[in-house]
Motif scaffolding. Structure first.
Motif, PDB file in Angstrom:
ATOM      1  N   UNK A 123       7.884   4.418  -2.230  1.00  0.00           N
ATOM      2  CA  UNK A 123       6.625   4.332  -2.970  1.00  0.00           C
ATOM      3  C   UNK A 123       5.856   3.096  -2.535  1.00  0.00           C
ATOM      4  N   UNK A 124       4.538   3.205  -2.551  1.00  0.00           N
ATOM      5  CA  UNK A 124       3.660   2.072  -2.271  1.00  0.00           C
ATOM      6  C   UNK A 124       2.535   2.069  -3.296  1.00  0.00           C
ATOM      7  N   UNK A 125       2.041   0.892  -3.597  1.00  0.00           N
ATOM      8  CA  UNK A 125       0.946   0.738  -4.550  1.00  0.00           C
ATOM      9  C   UNK A 125      -0.009  -0.329  -4.029  1.00  0.00           C
ATOM     10  N   UNK A 126      -1.261   0.031  -3.899  1.00  0.00           N
ATOM     11  CA  UNK A 126      -2.298  -0.906  -3.474  1.00  0.00           C
ATOM     12  C   UNK A 126      -3.383  -0.950  -4.543  1.00  0.00           C
ATOM     13  N   UNK A 127      -4.012  -2.091  -4.794  1.00  0.00           N
ATOM     14  CA  UNK A 127      -3.996  -3.312  -3.970  1.00  0.00           C
ATOM     15  C   UNK A 127      -2.854  -4.273  -4.279  1.00  0.00           C
ATOM     16  N   UNK A 128      -1.846  -3.863  -5.075  1.00  0.00           N
ATOM     17  CA  UNK A 128      -0.741  -4.777  -5.362  1.00  0.00           C
ATOM     18  C   UNK A 128       0.000  -5.171  -4.087  1.00  0.00           C
ATOM     19  N   UNK A 129       0.044  -4.248  -3.116  1.00  0.00           N
ATOM     20  CA  UNK A 129       0.637  -4.582  -1.836  1.00  0.00           C
ATOM     21  C   UNK A 129       2.147  -4.578  -1.833  1.00  0.00           C
ATOM     22  N   UNK A 130       2.801  -3.786  -2.680  1.00  0.00           N
ATOM     23  CA  UNK A 130       4.260  -3.749  -2.644  1.00  0.00           C
ATOM     24  C   UNK A 130       4.739  -2.373  -2.218  1.00  0.00           C
ATOM     25  N   UNK A 131       5.935  -2.328  -1.656  1.00  0.00           N
ATOM     26  CA  UNK A 131       6.601  -1.093  -1.275  1.00  0.00           C
ATOM     27  C   UNK A 131       8.001  -1.106  -1.857  1.00  0.00           C
ATOM     28  N   UNK A 132       8.553   0.079  -2.034  1.00  0.00           N
ATOM     29  CA  UNK A 132       9.856   0.199  -2.674  1.00  0.00           C
ATOM     30  C   UNK A 132      10.606   1.347  -2.022  1.00  0.00           C
ATOM     31  N   UNK A 133      11.847   1.101  -1.605  1.00  0.00           N
ATOM     32  CA  UNK A 133      12.723   2.136  -1.061  1.00  0.00           C
ATOM     33  C   UNK A 133      13.932   2.289  -1.972  1.00  0.00           C
ATOM     34  N   UNK A 134      14.350   3.533  -2.181  1.00  0.00           N
ATOM     35  CA  UNK A 134      15.459   3.793  -3.086  1.00  0.00           C
ATOM     36  C   UNK A 134      16.406   4.813  -2.463  1.00  0.00           C
ATOM     37  N   UNK A 135      17.689   4.564  -2.631  1.00  0.00           N
ATOM     38  CA  UNK A 135      18.720   5.520  -2.218  1.00  0.00           C
ATOM     39  C   UNK A 135      19.705   5.633  -3.371  1.00  0.00           C
TER      40      UNK A 135
END
Length: 494
Positions: free
Chosen positions: A445-457
């Motif tokens: 997942x990514x969210x802008x303009x917050x500028x963060x990304x998240x990977x999950x397994x």
């Protein structure tokens, strides 16, 4: 929310944004915190579950950005939940349950253990079958306190909505039905966040519906309803009453569900607002609630045995507590945007479409939505949303199911600018037996303009409490596609 006038709203600027509902109204793509397995759209659009099912599910998910900030730390989440769509009709008791909820524990971060997801269940006890019954409905969902902060447990609010009351059904002729409902509801809001806004309230309502059947599949109806809402906290919320009259035409058969209706809604609320007079600024009573014409067009049609098209256009006056239920009450609950939630009623306009292809081993679902919300008391909370989502699912073998999907949402706020969200997920489900299964998950997942990304397994294990549609060693036959989806609160074909 504060509805004592625009001056009070500006003083409480962080509250004027309201609550952003992440799991409202139906299979949405939005994630709650770091739980990809709670993604409603992905679960509902998959072809992994056939017929009535109810399963206990538990497992571990690792996220590399638990705080959802730039360069945030990772953590492992342990979860235990209930997943399913189940319903039943008995001579004296009917029930329906749609659930994707889990209790989540963060093993290393400071976030507290709490539930995530949604649950919507209803039941009817037929005291005098065909004449008098008692109904009940319980709905649990979650909201975001500030749409411009990361969606973590510190930015969430729980909404628990309970409704119960009597129902009287009269049939003066073979084709005419009169239904009278009386309801009492209690909304409980809770949060462990310092941003928590108390919108607890009691609701007293009633409605009467006169319907006339022309054929076994075609009818017209007239409905009148009224509901009074009394808040526990009347400093930041103002009590209101909402009256509605509506007439409609409905068609429901094995291939089509069509509901056309129109009417008028009047919301009664008087709050103090600062206005200029010849004697200077004064706090005077002002009507701050939306009222006016409402309409709804809902069409779900099987254009072939393997394809379903659903269209929805609606203008309605509603509030936070009823949003999730209004979505679930559609023939085909599909993608719905995150929504602003506060204590006041507002005008909601939606235009959406869904196309679903479902074969013996494969399914593909695509949803699009255009949504706008307008607040009369706090225009700073107005927003417009456009989103699209898609999911492809394939049965690789009698015991393996694979799915992959993505969603995109663009939100424009009257105050605060724009937010773009992208979520993607793929998972492999492995059925180990008639009741036991594993699911391997990867999400981004990514969210802008917050500028963060998240990977999950992660990996989860499930145990089927109700095993309809499950098979031990052979691929079960895919059920026939219906004009109503399993999650819908509308009646299904038996």
């Amino acid at each position: 929310m504060n509805r004592r006038g625009e001056t009070g709203s500006l003083v409480r600027g962080h509250r004027a944004l309201g609550l952003l509902l992440t799991l409202i109204a139906l299979p949405a793509y939005a994630q709650t915190g770091a739980i990809s397995s709670q993604s409603l759209f992905f679960d509902q659009a998959s072809n992994a579950h056939l017929g009535n099912y109810l399963a206990a599910e538990g497992g571990l998910i690792y996220t590399d950005n638990v705080d959802q900030t730039r360069g945030g730390p990772g953590d492992t989440l342990a979860m235990l939940g209930l997943l399913g769509n189940a319903s039943g009709n008995r001579p004296r008791f009917d029930y329906r349950l749609a659930s994707d909820i889990a209790l989540v524990k963060y093993l290393h971060s400071s976030f507290q253990t709490q539930p995530f997801g949604y649950l919507d269940g209803s039941a009817e006890v037929k005291i005098v079958p065909g004449l008098f019954s008692w109904t009940g409905r319980e709905t649990y969902s979650q909201a975001v306190l500030n749409p411009f902060l990361p969606v973590t447990p510190d930015n969430l609010e729980n909404l628990n909505y309970l409704t119960t009351g009597p129902r009287l059904t009269l049939r003066p002729t073979l084709r005419t039905t009169i239904t009278v409902d009386g309801t009492y509801s209690y909304l409980i809001s809770s949060s462990k966040s310092p941003l928590y806004v108390n919108i607890d309230n009691h609701r007293y309502g009633g409605d009467i519906t006169l319907s006339r059947a022309f054929t076994n599949t075609t009818s017209v109806y007239i409905t009148g309803s009224s509901e009074k809402v009394e808040f526990t906290d009347q400093v930041d919320n103002t009590n209101f009453r909402q009256d509605q009259a509506m007439a409609g035409f409905r068609v429901a058969n094995a291939r089509t569900v069509l509901d056309l209706s129109g009417g008028y809604t009047k919301a009664h609320e008087v709050a103090l607002a600062t206005v200029q007079t010849i004697r200077g600024p004064r706090a005077l009573p002002q009507n701050q609630t939306p009222s006016g014409g409402t309409w709804q067009v809902e069409l779900s049609r099987l254009i072939s045995p393997r394809q379903r098209v659903s269209l929805r256009a609606v203008k309605q006056v509603t509030d936070a507590a009823n949003l999730f239920r209004l979505g679930v009450d559609q023939p085909v609950p599909t993608t719905v945007s995150n929504r602003l939630v506060n204590g006041q009623p507002f005008t909601d306009r939606e235009f959406g479409a869904t196309w679903r292809f479902q074969a013996q081993r494969s399914s593909l679902q695509i949803d699009v939505l255009d949504d706008s919300q307008r607040y009369r008391a706090t225009p700073a909370s107005n927003r417009d949303v456009k989103d699209v989502s898609a999911l492809f699912a394939r049965q690789l073998s009698p015991v393996l199911n694979w799915d992959i999907g993505a969603t995109y949402e663009h939100s424009d706020y009257a105050l605060g600018g724009s937010v773009n969200t992208v979520n993607a997920l793929t998972s492999l489900r492995w059925r180990l037996g008639e009741r036991v299964g594993l699911r391997f998950i990867y999400a981004h997942s990514t969210l802008t303009p917050h500028g963060y990304a998240d990977n999950q397994v992660g990996v989860t294990a499930s145990y089927a409490l109700a095993a309809a549609g499950q098979a031990g060693s052979q691929a079960p036959e895919a059920p026939a596609l219906q004009p109503t989806s399993p999650m819908s609160a509308q009646p299904h074909l038996q």
